[in-house]
Design a protein around this motif. Structure first.
Motif, PDB file in Angstrom:
ATOM      1  N   ASN A  48       2.478  12.183  10.578  1.00  0.00           N
ATOM      2  CA  ASN A  48       3.688  13.494  10.200  1.00  0.00           C
ATOM      3  C   ASN A  48       3.323  13.179   8.371  1.00  0.00           C
ATOM      4  O   ASN A  48       3.874  13.831   8.365  1.00  0.00           O
ATOM      5  N   GLY A  49       3.208  11.963   7.938  1.00  0.00           N
ATOM      6  CA  GLY A  49       3.545  11.229   6.820  1.00  0.00           C
ATOM      7  C   GLY A  49       2.436  11.857   6.012  1.00  0.00           C
ATOM      8  O   GLY A  49       2.461  11.438   4.594  1.00  0.00           O
ATOM      9  N   LEU A  50       1.635  12.519   6.299  1.00  0.00           N
ATOM     10  CA  LEU A  50       0.177  12.997   5.750  1.00  0.00           C
ATOM     11  C   LEU A  50       0.910  14.000   4.705  1.00  0.00           C
ATOM     12  O   LEU A  50       1.504  14.635   4.525  1.00  0.00           O
ATOM     13  N   SER A  51       0.259  13.880   3.388  1.00  0.00           N
ATOM     14  CA  SER A  51       0.553  14.635   2.640  1.00  0.00           C
ATOM     15  C   SER A  51       0.534  16.078   3.139  1.00  0.00           C
ATOM     16  O   SER A  51      -0.653  16.547   2.887  1.00  0.00           O
ATOM     17  N   PRO A  52       1.213  17.211   2.766  1.00  0.00           N
ATOM     18  CA  PRO A  52       0.869  18.559   2.585  1.00  0.00           C
ATOM     19  C   PRO A  52      -0.643  19.269   2.294  1.00  0.00           C
ATOM     20  O   PRO A  52      -0.621  18.705   1.213  1.00  0.00           O
ATOM     21  N   ALA A 186      -0.544  10.177  -7.227  1.00  0.00           N
ATOM     22  CA  ALA A 186      -0.451  11.416  -5.836  1.00  0.00           C
ATOM     23  C   ALA A 186      -1.101  10.487  -4.451  1.00  0.00           C
ATOM     24  O   ALA A 186      -1.812   9.338  -4.789  1.00  0.00           O
ATOM     25  N   PRO A 187      -0.466  10.301  -3.094  1.00  0.00           N
ATOM     26  CA  PRO A 187      -1.231  10.204  -1.916  1.00  0.00           C
ATOM     27  C   PRO A 187      -2.544  10.424  -1.945  1.00  0.00           C
ATOM     28  O   PRO A 187      -3.864   9.819  -0.722  1.00  0.00           O
ATOM     29  N   LEU A 232      -7.352   1.636   0.686  1.00  0.00           N
ATOM     30  CA  LEU A 232      -7.067   2.052   1.200  1.00  0.00           C
ATOM     31  C   LEU A 232      -5.208   2.183   1.701  1.00  0.00           C
ATOM     32  O   LEU A 232      -4.679   1.354   1.953  1.00  0.00           O
ATOM     33  N   VAL A 233      -5.032   3.167   0.819  1.00  0.00           N
ATOM     34  CA  VAL A 233      -3.374   3.255   0.355  1.00  0.00           C
ATOM     35  C   VAL A 233      -3.406   5.330   0.843  1.00  0.00           C
ATOM     36  O   VAL A 233      -4.111   5.456   1.039  1.00  0.00           O
ATOM     37  N   GLY A 234      -1.948   5.050   0.259  1.00  0.00           N
ATOM     38  CA  GLY A 234      -1.358   6.547   0.796  1.00  0.00           C
ATOM     39  C   GLY A 234      -2.396   7.510   1.737  1.00  0.00           C
ATOM     40  O   GLY A 234      -2.070   6.897   3.171  1.00  0.00           O
ATOM     41  N   ASP A 235      -2.598   8.433   1.693  1.00  0.00           N
ATOM     42  CA  ASP A 235      -3.154   9.495   2.739  1.00  0.00           C
ATOM     43  C   ASP A 235      -5.156   8.531   3.589  1.00  0.00           C
ATOM     44  O   ASP A 235      -4.763   8.853   4.842  1.00  0.00           O
ATOM     45  N   ASN A 236      -5.279   7.940   2.674  1.00  0.00           N
ATOM     46  CA  ASN A 236      -6.550   7.610   3.521  1.00  0.00           C
ATOM     47  C   ASN A 236      -5.633   6.430   4.293  1.00  0.00           C
ATOM     48  O   ASN A 236      -6.613   6.247   5.708  1.00  0.00           O
ATOM     49  N   ARG A 237      -4.584   5.787   4.123  1.00  0.00           N
ATOM     50  CA  ARG A 237      -4.402   4.785   5.134  1.00  0.00           C
ATOM     51  C   ARG A 237      -3.639   5.441   6.960  1.00  0.00           C
ATOM     52  O   ARG A 237      -3.727   4.838   7.470  1.00  0.00           O
ATOM     53  N   LEU A 238      -3.065   6.246   6.151  1.00  0.00           N
ATOM     54  CA  LEU A 238      -2.998   7.473   7.587  1.00  0.00           C
ATOM     55  C   LEU A 238      -3.992   7.702   8.697  1.00  0.00           C
ATOM     56  O   LEU A 238      -4.073   7.906   9.247  1.00  0.00           O
TER      57      LEU A 238
END
Length: 558
Positions: A48-52, A186-187, A232-238
């Motif tokens: 649920n931490g993924l960017s809108p 930005a993520p 593999l940072v930000g949204d890619n990580r999630l």
């Protein structure tokens, strides 16, 4: 020594650690520039931490266009690339759109007849079969002519891509590409092609009132993300963390058949298996046959069909290995000294050039371009090293009139070149890469020191909290000082060294892949550079050092 060892940075003395993480692992985050709050956020990988989805520029316009086509009952043609990122982006898009009630089909170009990107065949299919919307995934940002032809024929285009744009962007009804944004922090900035497509699809499902459909799970997207050399940072990580959970707990019939064929158990699959086992098999379809085979495997819900398709894909992979080995062996013999390697041949299979180029980069530590000629024109793949942005160099060569076209990323790209321009292109690459750094050893960044007493499962569990590892988040590299060899055995048909060392009063296990020729270096005390790995041989729970390099020890207290 194979590498020049350098510390990643000095750990922040004010970094007071994080509860539940060994101090040695916490120091890795400090060395990589995290503050304590940033470090805590980094290890929090809840989905649920993924960017809108609306945060991604252009995603709202794209989602509205696709959702409108679904509501109107228009046909949607998904057009993707033939690599693992493109294949998983296509499969995810078709899966989600079908679940939303869309009339959808896909087209992936044949590598040998059409080449990379949007070509005449895909455009003509959209026009002839009456598709109202042309949705690109992992491609399209450079397709000026094809998008114009589609528009003239009354077919609207939505572009979702993540490749670097050229000087001009196609005029589509919506365009989504993180590379068009100046927001580098930005993520969503480093999303793969499959990741960009997933963001838009999340928007489509949201607009159609079905935001929680299971088809939106990022299991396939995780494969594309792992395979496409994105940070593999930000949204890619999630995405990768969540996708791994799905792949381990309830893989689709196609993925399960592929795992079984490759000898993997779904509950023990690791991130590196996506890059080195699953991805190459998916890629092999497009390299020696047609990528449609891989898409069908990912989409099937029939276990029997999945097994048949997995068998066929394994055959493609066997053929890919054979072809790759031939190209690599021949190119290695042809490669000379210099700041880069640029080679061409009429006999090389164009589907395996990227793999062979990557292997040459690993061995030679210089940028590599391999081209397969067919008549007056050749198609090639380029791979590079850190610090040499290959796409930028190819773009310059294109502007100089030395290439027909090019596209890709900073470390991996594709190109087309006329035979008559090849020598001039080679000279250009030699000049542009220059002699700077020639003959220097590649750098190996060290994240910290581990004592022998710290090489244990507690440290290993702490390291796992930093996963997934890859570009932008490399696996920690440790140094151990003054190690004394205890035992040494040749394994793997005599290519590898399996060793034990006396290290800070305890005995530690180590494996040195392809280090058999360096055996004599361990006859004296050495410092070791290594990655700590879990050793699950025979069901035991232990760790071993996977050696990357060794050097003579400086002595006690060093």
């Amino acid at each position: 020594m194979k590498y020049k060892w350098v510390p990643r940075s000095v750990a922040d003395a004010s970094f007071d650690g994080i509860d539940g993480i060994p101090a040695s692992v916490a120091s890795v985050l400090a060395r990589r520039g995290f503050s304590v709050p940033e470090a805590r956020a980094f290890i929090d990988t809840r989905w649920n931490g993924l960017s809108p989805w609306r945060d991604l520029p252009g995603a709202e316009e794209a989602a509205n266009a696709v959702a409108g086509a679904v509501r109107a009952g228009e046909g949607i043609l998904v057009h993707g690339d033939f690599d693992a990122d493109g294949i998983t982006a296509v499969a995810t898009s078709v899966r989600v759109l079908r679940a939303l009630g869309a009339r959808v089909d896909w087209h992936i170009p044949c590598r040998f007849n059409e080449g990379y990107g949007i070509g005449e065949t895909g455009v003509q299919k959209a026009i002839d079969e009456g598709f109202g919307l042309f949705l690109t995934v992992d491609c399209g940002i450079s397709a000026l002519g094809p998008v114009r032809l589609l528009s003239e024929a009354g077919v609207r285009t939505v572009i979702t891509d993540h490749h670097l744009p050229g000087p001009e962007v196609p005029v589509a009804c919506a365009t989504v590409d993180p590379e068009l944004s100046d927001d580098h922090g930005a993520p969503w900035r480093r999303l793969s092609g499959a990741g960009v497509a997933l963001a838009v699809l999340r928007g489509v499902a949201d607009l159609l009132g079905k935001p929680g459909i299971p088809e939106l799970e990022p299991d396939l997207c995780a494969i594309g993300t792992a395979c496409d050399v994105v940070d593999l940072v930000g949204d890619n990580r999630l995405i990768l963390r969540r996708g791994m959970e799905v792949l381990r707990s309830h893989p689709s019939p196609g993925i399960l058949a592929l795992l079984r064929k490759s000898g993997l158990s779904s509950d023990r699959i690791r991130t590196r298996d996506l890059s080195y086992v699953i991805g190459p098999r998916l890629n092999s379809a497009g390299r020696v046959s047609h990528a449609d085979l891989a898409v069908k495997l990912l989409l099937t819900v029939d276990p029997g069909e999945a097994q048949v398709l997995a068998d066929e894909l394994e055959g493609c992979n066997d053929r890919r290995r054979e072809l790759d080995s031939g190209v690599f062996t021949e190119a290695r013999k042809m490669a000379g000294e210099g700041p880069c390697v640029v080679l061409g041949s009429d006999s090389w299979h164009p589907g395996v050039l990227g793999i062979a180029a990557s292997r040459l980069v690993d061995e030679l530590s210089v940028p590599v371009v391999l081209v397969s000629f067919n008549g007056a024109e050749g198609r090639g793949s380029a791979r590079s090293v850190d610090g040499v942005p290959i796409h930028g160099l190819l773009q310059e060569a294109l502007e100089e009139g030395l290439l027909v076209r090019c596209g890709g990323h900073s470390v991996a790209a594709g190109l087309s070149v006329l035979r008559e321009k090849f020598e001039a292109f080679r000279d250009f690459m030699m000049e542009r890469t220059g002699a700077a750094g020639e003959g220097e050893k590649p750098l190996l960044q060290i994240d910290g020191r581990l004592l022998g007493t710290e090489c244990n499962m507690q440290t290993m569990r702490g390291i796992r909290l930093l996963e997934p590892f890859g570009p932008g988040n490399p696996e920690p590299v440790w140094i151990a000082r003054n190690a004394f060899l205890v035992t040494r055995d040749l394994v793997g048909r005599g290519k590898h060294l399996k060793m034990t060392f006396q290290l800070d009063g305890v005995t530690g296990n180590a494996i040195g892949f392809n280090m058999a020729k360096r055996s004599a270096e361990f006859d004296r005390p050495v410092d070791l550079a290594f990655i700590l790995r879990e050793d699950t041989f025979r069901g035991t729970e232990s760790v071993q050092m996977e050696l990357l390099d060794a050097r003579p020890a400086a002595g006690p207290g060093s």
